[in-house]
Design a protein around this motif. Structure first.
Motif, mmCIF file in Angstrom:
data_model
loop_
_atom_site.group_PDB
_atom_site.id
_atom_site.type_symbol
_atom_site.label_atom_id
_atom_site.label_comp_id
_atom_site.label_asym_id
_atom_site.label_seq_id
_atom_site.Cartn_x
_atom_site.Cartn_y
_atom_site.Cartn_z
ATOM 1 N N LYS A 1 80.144 73.513 27.835
ATOM 2 C CA LYS A 1 80.452 74.653 28.702
ATOM 3 C C LYS A 1 81.871 75.179 28.549
ATOM 4 N N ASN A 2 82.692 74.519 27.733
ATOM 5 C CA ASN A 2 84.088 74.931 27.624
ATOM 6 C C ASN A 2 84.341 75.810 26.417
ATOM 7 N N LEU A 3 85.262 76.736 26.575
ATOM 8 C CA LEU A 3 85.727 77.594 25.500
ATOM 9 C C LEU A 3 86.747 76.841 24.642
ATOM 10 N N PRO A 4 87.135 77.385 23.498
ATOM 11 C CA PRO A 4 88.102 76.678 22.644
ATOM 12 C C PRO A 4 89.409 76.321 23.341
ATOM 13 N N ASP A 5 89.816 77.091 24.337
ATOM 14 C CA ASP A 5 91.075 76.795 25.038
ATOM 15 C C ASP A 5 90.893 75.776 26.162
ATOM 16 N N GLY A 6 89.682 75.265 26.333
ATOM 17 C CA GLY A 6 89.426 74.236 27.337
ATOM 18 C C GLY A 6 88.968 74.763 28.679
ATOM 19 N N THR A 7 89.012 76.073 28.877
ATOM 20 C CA THR A 7 88.538 76.633 30.143
ATOM 21 C C THR A 7 87.018 76.719 30.153
ATOM 22 N N THR A 8 86.451 76.777 31.345
ATOM 23 C CA THR A 8 85.000 76.846 31.476
ATOM 24 C C THR A 8 84.507 78.254 31.176
ATOM 25 N N ALA A 9 83.521 78.356 30.304
ATOM 26 C CA ALA A 9 82.954 79.660 29.960
ATOM 27 C C ALA A 9 82.176 80.224 31.139
ATOM 28 N N HIS B 1 76.243 73.615 34.919
ATOM 29 C CA HIS B 1 76.828 74.955 34.944
ATOM 30 C C HIS B 1 75.913 75.864 35.757
ATOM 31 N N PRO B 2 76.476 76.635 36.684
ATOM 32 C CA PRO B 2 75.621 77.450 37.561
ATOM 33 C C PRO B 2 74.873 78.561 36.847
ATOM 34 N N GLN B 3 75.301 78.925 35.641
ATOM 35 C CA GLN B 3 74.635 79.994 34.899
ATOM 36 C C GLN B 3 73.629 79.477 33.879
ATOM 37 N N LEU B 4 73.308 78.204 33.927
ATOM 38 C CA LEU B 4 72.338 77.664 32.970
ATOM 39 C C LEU B 4 70.943 78.204 33.288
ATOM 40 N N PRO B 5 70.271 78.837 32.328
ATOM 41 C CA PRO B 5 68.955 79.426 32.613
ATOM 42 C C PRO B 5 67.842 78.374 32.596
ATOM 43 N N SER B 6 66.941 78.461 33.569
ATOM 44 C CA SER B 6 65.835 77.493 33.609
ATOM 45 C C SER B 6 64.472 78.175 33.762
ATOM 46 N N THR B 7 64.388 79.255 34.519
ATOM 47 C CA THR B 7 63.099 79.940 34.646
ATOM 48 C C THR B 7 62.834 80.770 33.390
ATOM 49 N N VAL B 8 61.576 81.126 33.182
ATOM 50 C CA VAL B 8 61.214 81.958 32.031
ATOM 51 C C VAL B 8 61.997 83.266 32.044
ATOM 52 N N GLU B 9 62.105 83.865 33.215
ATOM 53 C CA GLU B 9 62.806 85.148 33.338
ATOM 54 C C GLU B 9 64.289 84.999 33.001
#
Length: 239
Positions: A213-221, A16-24
């Protein structure tokens, strides 16, 4: 009953492109999830190169304490992170920015020693149980009642089998008279099944990009915040 946000886990941005990895990024995403209603945070600390690292816990905790004052924060102690038993122990011994709690997987050989070390350091323990065998091992430990909570974590993707495993774990705990709080969570296909089950059983749960990464309706959060908001909507039903 709480909703905990699990921000990143062992995932990468390929997931997922919004997955956080740096400390900030971890601090920023953590604060946003707390603002959205998450009661606690669970993070996998990352080195500057994005690799999971127990050595990075100090910097990660410092940033999170600034961004989320007063929030309970936990980290993973997964054996794969350092991939060396002694190095894992040395990292925990050297922490100066202590988390409030740490997850320990009872499936890992060194789990009892890690739990003892965390107690010595004054860090709470989430005892991670992924099978009935893990639960049996846990209740066989002398100090098994000295944990913050039980983390029932099911990675099985078949819904029926996953529910069966969760029930088996709960039965082992019940027979042993374990009365610690329970946090239940699924993984990918079973995330929302177990959020619903946690709601029904009045247990806590967690959601976030570590688990799916998916919401209850199956779409990507869009991000971790959207997942937290969806879980809270379930937990607040009928209030």
């Amino acid at each position: 009953m709480i909703v905990q946000a699990c921000l990143n886990g062992a995932r990468s941005r390929d997931f997922h492109p919004q997955l956080p990895s740096t400390v900030e990024e971890i601090a920023r995403h953590g604060a946003a999830c707390v603002d959205a209603g998450a009661a606690e945070l669970h993070v996998h600390a990352r080195a500057p190169d994005g690799r999971e690292s127990l050595l990075a816990v100090d910097a990660t905790m410092l940033a999170l304490r600034r961004a989320c004052p007063g929030t309970l924060i936990g980290v993973s102690t997964g054996a794969w992170i350092e991939n060396d038993k002694q190095r894992t122990r040395d990292c925990i011994t050297g922490w100066t920015g202590l988390p409030d709690y740490a997850s320990v997987n009872l499936s890992e050989p060194d789990a009892p020693a890690i739990m003892d070390l965390l107690r010595q350091r004054g860090v709470g323990i989430e005892a991670g149980l992924a099978s009935a065998a893990d639960a049996q091992r846990f209740v066989g430990l002398k100090d098994h009642r000295r944990v913050l909570r039980i983390l029932i974590e099911i990675e099985e993707q078949d819904a029926g089998i996953a529910r069966k495993v969760a029930n088996e774990i709960a039965m082992v705990l019940d027979r042993a008279g374990v009365r610690r709080p329970i946090l239940l969570h699924g993984f990918d296909a079973t995330v929302w099944q177990f959020v619903e089950l946690a709601y029904q059983e009045r247990w806590s749960t967690r959601v976030g990009l570590e688990d799916g990464k998916n919401l209850p309706d199956g779409t990507t959060a869009a991000d971790n915040v959207a997942l937290v908001a969806a879980a809270l909507a379930i937990f607040r039903r009928g209030r």
